[in-house]
Design an enzyme around this catalytic site. Structure first.
Site, mmCIF file in Angstrom:
data_model
loop_
_atom_site.group_PDB
_atom_site.id
_atom_site.type_symbol
_atom_site.label_atom_id
_atom_site.label_comp_id
_atom_site.label_asym_id
_atom_site.label_seq_id
_atom_site.Cartn_x
_atom_site.Cartn_y
_atom_site.Cartn_z
ATOM 1 C CB SER A 242 -12.024 12.352 44.867
ATOM 2 O OG SER A 242 -11.406 11.911 46.060
ATOM 3 C CE1 TYR B 183 -7.392 12.618 42.017
ATOM 4 C CE2 TYR B 183 -7.898 12.621 44.366
ATOM 5 C CZ TYR B 183 -8.118 12.123 43.100
ATOM 6 O OH TYR B 183 -9.055 11.143 42.900
HETATM 7 N N1 LIG Z 1 -9.842 4.096 42.776
HETATM 8 C C1 LIG Z 1 -10.306 4.871 43.757
HETATM 9 O O1 LIG Z 1 -10.463 4.407 44.904
HETATM 10 C C2 LIG Z 1 -10.668 6.317 43.500
HETATM 11 C C3 LIG Z 1 -10.999 7.130 44.602
HETATM 12 C C4 LIG Z 1 -11.387 8.444 44.385
HETATM 13 C C5 LIG Z 1 -11.474 8.940 43.089
HETATM 14 N N2 LIG Z 1 -11.121 8.133 42.039
HETATM 15 C C6 LIG Z 1 -11.255 8.705 40.691
HETATM 16 O O2 LIG Z 1 -11.757 7.717 39.790
HETATM 17 C C7 LIG Z 1 -11.225 7.953 38.488
HETATM 18 C C8 LIG Z 1 -10.564 6.686 37.967
HETATM 19 O O3 LIG Z 1 -9.556 6.292 38.850
HETATM 20 P P1 LIG Z 1 -8.850 4.858 38.799
HETATM 21 O O4 LIG Z 1 -8.718 4.422 40.197
HETATM 22 O O5 LIG Z 1 -9.527 3.995 37.819
HETATM 23 O O6 LIG Z 1 -7.388 5.291 38.307
HETATM 24 P P2 LIG Z 1 -6.402 4.637 37.231
HETATM 25 O O7 LIG Z 1 -6.599 3.171 37.159
HETATM 26 O O8 LIG Z 1 -5.064 5.185 37.583
HETATM 27 O O9 LIG Z 1 -6.901 5.294 35.872
HETATM 28 C C9 LIG Z 1 -6.634 6.629 35.543
HETATM 29 C C10 LIG Z 1 -7.065 6.842 34.122
HETATM 30 O O10 LIG Z 1 -6.844 8.220 33.765
HETATM 31 C C11 LIG Z 1 -6.218 8.214 32.485
HETATM 32 N N3 LIG Z 1 -5.411 9.410 32.275
HETATM 33 C C12 LIG Z 1 -4.377 9.877 33.008
HETATM 34 N N4 LIG Z 1 -3.855 10.962 32.427
HETATM 35 C C13 LIG Z 1 -4.585 11.176 31.288
HETATM 36 C C14 LIG Z 1 -4.553 12.143 30.265
HETATM 37 N N5 LIG Z 1 -3.638 13.143 30.247
HETATM 38 N N6 LIG Z 1 -5.454 12.062 29.268
HETATM 39 C C15 LIG Z 1 -6.366 11.072 29.245
HETATM 40 N N7 LIG Z 1 -6.441 10.125 30.174
HETATM 41 C C16 LIG Z 1 -5.568 10.188 31.187
HETATM 42 C C17 LIG Z 1 -5.354 6.979 32.472
HETATM 43 O O11 LIG Z 1 -5.049 6.651 31.104
HETATM 44 P P3 LIG Z 1 -3.609 6.014 30.670
HETATM 45 O O12 LIG Z 1 -3.211 5.065 31.755
HETATM 46 O O13 LIG Z 1 -3.930 5.357 29.372
HETATM 47 O O14 LIG Z 1 -2.688 7.185 30.529
HETATM 48 C C18 LIG Z 1 -6.283 5.972 33.133
HETATM 49 O O15 LIG Z 1 -7.166 5.441 32.182
HETATM 50 C C19 LIG Z 1 -10.277 9.138 38.628
HETATM 51 O O16 LIG Z 1 -10.960 10.315 38.288
HETATM 52 C C20 LIG Z 1 -9.947 9.162 40.110
HETATM 53 O O17 LIG Z 1 -9.577 10.445 40.556
HETATM 54 C C21 LIG Z 1 -10.719 6.840 42.217
#
Ligand SMILES: NC(=O)c1ccc[n+]([C@@H]2O[C@H](COP(=O)([O-])OP(=O)(O)OC[C@H]3O[C@@H](n4cnc5c(N)ncnc54)[C@H](OP(=O)(O)O)[C@@H]3O)[C@@H](O)[C@H]2O)c1
Length: 252
Positions: A144, A157
């Site tokens: 990120s 983070y």
């Molecule tokens: N959305 C954005 O704008 C954005 C921006 C920058 C970076 N990112 C990165 O993109 C990635 C996905 O983000 P997202 O927005 O899709 O977030 P999200 O919808 O909150 O999804 C997070 C995922 O991580 C899983 N997770 C959390 N703790 C875990 C653990 N202990 N073991 C295995 N899985 C675990 C969750 O699984 P459960 O819910 O089943 O626990 C969920 O599937 C992340 O790496 C995030 O840092 C996203």
């Protein structure tokens, strides 16, 4: 570009962006395992969508911070779909927490590191021997701009997302002799997933500093991940590629 015949693992496949990565990889011909931790049923639902596309898919419970669960999960995927050739380390915790270091609990710091950074260590360690044996592999770590630019109230983070870049470059060096590439995607903000947990006024402020003045469509990210997962990216390794619509440019 085709991923026909490949097997991919997308961690955090129960989440907003992980779902789209799984679907885009599957559309390119890949069989896909997706992990969920607290929300396994969401990962299973995505696996169902992928089976609807005619690919094999598996939703699997895997806490990436738990070494034993990762090792047994990877073995289960290998048994049902075949050895993992493409790994997308997408799972993360603490994505939208905003707590300054003075107030942050050590337990939150420990958990974010355990999931975001040690989780990637665990999955890479579990799948890499199979990639070495095959003489081919693709690892994509989801970082990120918080890791490259910092983020107010996001010390844990940010540290994990910066750490993933160092991990990426090292795995790239260690994998090169076996045709294993390892790259990081450095995300701006995307519609769907955790960005919608951010309060609307803050979302608007963030989007104002993006050169393109919009959040990304998740597919705009999945397409980059798919390229890095493909044979076509064979000479790209150790890179941290910003996918952010110009969020890190000097906008004013
Ligand atoms: N959305 C954005 O704008 C954005 C921006 C920058 C970076 N990112 C990165 O993109 C990635 C996905 O983000 P997202 O927005 O899709 O977030 P999200 O919808 O909150 O999804 C997070 C995922 O991580 C899983 N997770 C959390 N703790 C875990 C653990 N202990 N073991 C295995 N899985 C675990 C969750 O699984 P459960 O819910 O089943 O626990 C969920 O599937 C992340 O790496 C995030 O840092 C996203």
């Amino acid at each position: 570009m085709s991923l026909e015949g490949k097997v991919a693992l997308v961690t955090g496949g129960s989440g907003g962006l992980g779902r789209v990565h799984g679907l885009v990889l599957a559309r390119l011909g890949c069989d896909v395992a997706l992990t969920g931790n607290r929300n396994l049923e969401k990962a299973e639902a995505v696996a169902g969508e992928i089976r609807g596309l005619g690919r094999r898919a598996l939703g699997i419970k895997m806490d990436v911070s738990d070494t034993g669960e990762v090792v047994s999960g990877v073995a289960k995927i290998a048994g049902e779909l075949g050895p993992i050739e493409i790994l997308v380390n997408n799972a993360a915790f603490g994505i939208v927490r905003a707590t300054t270091i003075i107030k942050m609990e050590k337990s939150d710091w420990d958990r974010d590191l355990a999931v975001n950074l040690t989780g990637a260590f665990n999955t890479i360690k579990a799948v890499m021997p199979g990639m070495v044996e095959k003489g081919w592999g693709r690892i994509v770590n989801v970082s990120s701009v918080t890791g490259t630019m910092g983020g107010f109230g996001q010390c844990s983070y940010a540290a994990t997302k910066a750490g993933l870049i160092g991990l990426t470059k090292t795995i790239a060096l260690e994998g090169a002799r076996n045709r294993i590439t390892c790259n990081a995607v450095v995300l701006g903000v995307f519609d769907g997933g955790s960005f919608y947990e951010v309060a609307e006024p803050f979302r608007e402020r963030i989007i104002k500093r993006v050169a393109m003045k919009r959040a990304g469509d998740p597919e705009e990210l999945s397409n980059v991940i798919a390229f890095l997962a493909s044979e076509e990216s064979s000479y790209v390794t150790g890179e941290a590629i910003v996918v952010g619509g110009g969020i890190d440019l000097f906008t004013f």
